[in-house]
Design a protein around this motif. Structure first.
Motif, short mmCIF file in Angstrom:
data_model
loop_
_atom_site.label_atom_id
_atom_site.label_comp_id
_atom_site.label_asym_id
_atom_site.label_seq_id
_atom_site.Cartn_x
_atom_site.Cartn_y
_atom_site.Cartn_z
N LEU A 75 0.82 -1.21 0.00
CA LEU A 75 0.00 0.00 0.00
C LEU A 75 0.86 1.27 0.00
O LEU A 75 0.48 2.29 0.58
N HIS A 76 2.00 1.20 -0.64
CA HIS A 76 2.88 2.37 -0.66
C HIS A 76 2.18 3.55 -1.31
O HIS A 76 1.67 3.45 -2.44
N PRO A 77 2.12 4.70 -0.62
CA PRO A 77 1.36 5.84 -1.15
C PRO A 77 2.12 6.59 -2.25
O PRO A 77 3.34 6.70 -2.24
N LYS A 78 1.33 7.16 -3.17
CA LYS A 78 1.89 8.04 -4.20
C LYS A 78 1.70 9.51 -3.83
O LYS A 78 2.44 10.36 -4.31
N LEU A 79 0.69 9.78 -3.00
CA LEU A 79 0.40 11.14 -2.55
C LEU A 79 0.10 11.12 -1.07
O LEU A 79 -0.66 10.28 -0.60
N HIS A 80 0.71 12.05 -0.35
CA HIS A 80 0.49 12.17 1.10
C HIS A 80 0.00 13.58 1.39
O HIS A 80 0.70 14.56 1.14
N VAL A 81 -1.23 13.68 1.90
CA VAL A 81 -1.80 14.97 2.28
C VAL A 81 -1.47 15.22 3.74
O VAL A 81 -1.84 14.44 4.62
N LEU A 82 -0.73 16.31 3.99
CA LEU A 82 -0.19 16.61 5.32
C LEU A 82 -0.77 17.89 5.87
O LEU A 82 -1.22 18.77 5.14
N ASP A 83 -0.70 17.99 7.19
CA ASP A 83 -1.06 19.24 7.85
C ASP A 83 -0.05 20.32 7.46
O ASP A 83 1.14 20.04 7.28
N ASN A 84 -0.50 21.55 7.33
CA ASN A 84 0.38 22.62 6.88
C ASN A 84 1.51 22.92 7.85
O ASN A 84 2.50 23.56 7.51
N GLU A 85 1.40 22.43 9.11
CA GLU A 85 2.42 22.68 10.12
C GLU A 85 3.55 21.65 10.10
O GLU A 85 4.46 21.74 10.92
N CYS A 86 3.49 20.67 9.22
CA CYS A 86 4.52 19.63 9.23
C CYS A 86 5.88 20.23 8.91
O CYS A 86 6.01 21.15 8.10
#
Length: 232
Positions: free
Chosen positions: A74-85
């Motif tokens: 299940l390796h991701p192609k897109l990671h949606v992150l919090d803007n504070e990362c």
């Protein structure tokens, strides 16, 4: 005349992540936060305890999650992150060949981890409501593994509505092979002959903290007298 549209699912290899607020009680192992990752394609939620919000802890947690997903294809192609990362986290995600999308402040619709965090909070609260009154709340981080499993057993996979999110990740659950009990239940943990005196009872009062999935019918128990973990 009727018109309709078929929309393609463009989030197939996308994951979302966020950090829940600081847990009210610090665990015995020093954990203070719950990291939440949401895998869109199978509708699964991953939970990881975290000691702090430092770059070192964050990167270690991200690495653990990515290794878990990689092992299950299940390796991701897109990671949606919090803007504070932090930059360190972004550098790690890019090193895994995954693209990044940052969710802007106050926009809770973009990051699907936001509702996942709510689901985690409700599930954790429900689990903690049934622990034995004498069970230390500081064991919450040891409960997370089973809480993650039971939560995903209740969630239907997005790509196969006939199975749960848990089964998509781990395969069918065999209760006979790895039984589980109610977290925080008071029970009796076996004392090995090498760990007890000649006339000492063969068991001690302990609290159930989770199953041992790599073993056959083995449970983990917490001994409050020695603050150690035993198997039963």
């Amino acid at each position: 005349m009727f018109c309709f549209a078929i929309l393609a699912d463009s989030n197939d290899a996308t994951i979302y992540s966020d950090l829940a607020g600081r847990f009210p009680v610090r665990s015995y192992s020093g954990m203070n936060y719950i990291f939440v990752a949401y895998v869109y394609s199978i509708n699964a939620i991953l939970m990881r305890p975290m000691q702090s919000r430092s770059d070192e802890c964050m990167v270690a947690t991200f690495k653990d999650v990515y290794e878990t997903l990689e092992a299950r294809g299940l390796h991701p192609k897109l990671h949606v992150l919090d803007n504070e990362c932090s930059k360190a986290v972004q550098d790690y995600v890019r090193s895994e060949g995954t693209k990044i999308q940052l969710a802007e402040p106050y926009n809770h619709r973009i990051n699907a981890a936001e509702p996942a965090v709510k689901s985690v909070k409700y599930h954790v609260l429900a689990g903690l409501a049934t622990v034995h009154p004498d069970c230390p709340l500081q064991l919450w981080d040891r409960f997370l593994a089973q809480m993650q499993d039971t939560l995903n057993m209740l969630r239907t996979s997005r790509r196969n509505a006939k199975v749960s999110a848990y089964e998509e990740m781990e395969g069918p659950f065999d209760f006979n092979k790895t039984p589980m009990s109610i977290l925080g239940t008071k029970g009796l943990a076996y004392l090995d002959p090498d760990d007890r005196a000649s006339w000492q009872p063969h068991g001690v009062d302990a609290f159930y903290t989770g199953r041992k999935p790599m073993h056959y019918r083995l449970l983990e128990m917490f001994d409050p007298n020695t603050r150690s973990y035993r198997t039963a």
